[in-house]
Design a protein around this motif. Structure first.
Motif, mmCIF file in Angstrom:
data_model
loop_
_atom_site.group_PDB
_atom_site.id
_atom_site.type_symbol
_atom_site.label_atom_id
_atom_site.label_comp_id
_atom_site.label_asym_id
_atom_site.label_seq_id
_atom_site.Cartn_x
_atom_site.Cartn_y
_atom_site.Cartn_z
ATOM 1 N N GLN A 122 -6.965 -22.208 59.416
ATOM 2 C CA GLN A 122 -7.585 -20.971 60.607
ATOM 3 C C GLN A 122 -6.316 -19.993 60.976
ATOM 4 O O GLN A 122 -6.537 -19.312 62.100
ATOM 5 C CB GLN A 122 -7.998 -21.883 61.975
ATOM 6 N N SER A 137 -4.189 -22.770 63.396
ATOM 7 C CA SER A 137 -3.960 -24.105 62.718
ATOM 8 C C SER A 137 -2.137 -24.306 63.092
ATOM 9 O O SER A 137 -1.705 -25.529 63.178
ATOM 10 C CB SER A 137 -3.970 -23.829 61.147
ATOM 11 N N GLY A 167 -15.613 -22.019 59.258
ATOM 12 C CA GLY A 167 -14.469 -21.295 59.873
ATOM 13 C C GLY A 167 -14.039 -21.905 61.073
ATOM 14 O O GLY A 167 -12.966 -21.399 61.478
#
Length: 276
Positions: free
Chosen positions: A159, A163, A264
């Motif tokens: 991400q 992340s 996502g």
């Protein structure tokens, strides 16, 4: 190979096995059935009779047991000795006479991997990104798939900036004491539940008061509470975009048969590849 308990005591690794031991007390036929359904859906079959199933990073052993119930010959291993203990207990309780072995080992141990037979199904759900070397672990895992066999992996979704944020949270969780970890768990729960604040607040209140309801199995037979601890504490931690995983496996002669993404968001993208 550096000892797992040393890494945990030094704050360099999450105690995955301790979490799995606690989760193991919840495993019942309902959760086993949920795990089996998820395997059947992804693999496109209800029957693994006569086929070999290699579970890399078996954790609680729930999915090894599901494969046993589908008729497979199962070999499981995990780096964390508490995970090996958890899977061994599950085997003793639910499948003591099955063709299922459990041992302690690492997918990054080249000598161990070279001594393994290739398997019809190589399974590693949410594990390879916790080894500290995702792509070396992927390389080793794909090499264990027999001709005509199946590689079933799930890898944390990349991400970008978020992340990186979670990497920092996970590192701090493993450095902190009990109070700091509880604060990170509470903050993470509220952050993850920010789109449904009333439900998150109610869950938090129930948890504080100790009045929460029975743990209802999530998809795959898992537990929301134990998944949260695993998510917040799970370190080492690496991520990959779906196209990276796809390109890696295609270059090694695999064909994608099943894909389930986390759209996502936070979580794992799930892949099933077939080897020619």
């Amino acid at each position: 190979m550096i000892d797992c308990q040393t890494e945990i005591s030094e704050g360099r690794r999450f105690a995955f096995g301790q979490n799995w031991l606690r989760f193991g007390t919840l495993i019942d036929e309902e959760r086993i059935a949920g795990a089996r359904r998820s395997l059947e859906t992804a693999l496109g079959t209800t029957d693994l009779t006569g086929r070999s199933f290699l579970d890399i990073g078996c954790g609680s052993g729930l999915f090894s047991l599901a494969a046993v119930r589908m008729g497979a010959r199962v070999r499981s291993f995990d780096y964390d000795p508490d995970s090996v203990r958890a899977a061994g207990r599950l085997r003793q309780e639910f499948a003591p006479d099955s063709d299922w072995t459990v041992q302690r080992a690492s997918i990054l141990d080249t000598e161990f991997v070279q001594g393994l037979d290739r398997a019809d199904v190589v399974y590693s759900w949410g594990v390879l990104h916790h080894t500290g070397d995702l792509w070396a672990a992927m390389e080793a895992a794909q090499g264990l798939v027999a001709p005509g066999g199946t590689l079933y992996v799930s890898i944390y979704n990349d991400q970008g900036l978020e992340s990186r944020m979670w990497t920092a949270v996970k590192r701090r969780y493993n450095e902190y004491g009990a109070l700091g970890r509880q604060l990170l768990l509470t903050g993470s729960m509220l952050y993850l539940g920010r789109h449904y604040p009333l439900r998150a607040a109610r869950q938090f209140a129930d948890r504080v008061q100790g009045t929460g309801s029975r743990s209802v199995p999530r998809p795959r037979g898992m537990s929301r509470k134990h998944d949260l601890v695993d998510w917040v504490g799970g370190y080492p931690f690496q991520v990959a975009a779906p196209e990276e995983v796809f390109a890696f496996c295609r270059e090694r002669g695999f064909t994608l048969h099943h894909l389930k993404t986390c759209k996502g968001g936070i979580g794992c993208n799930e892949f099933v590849f077939a080897r020619a």
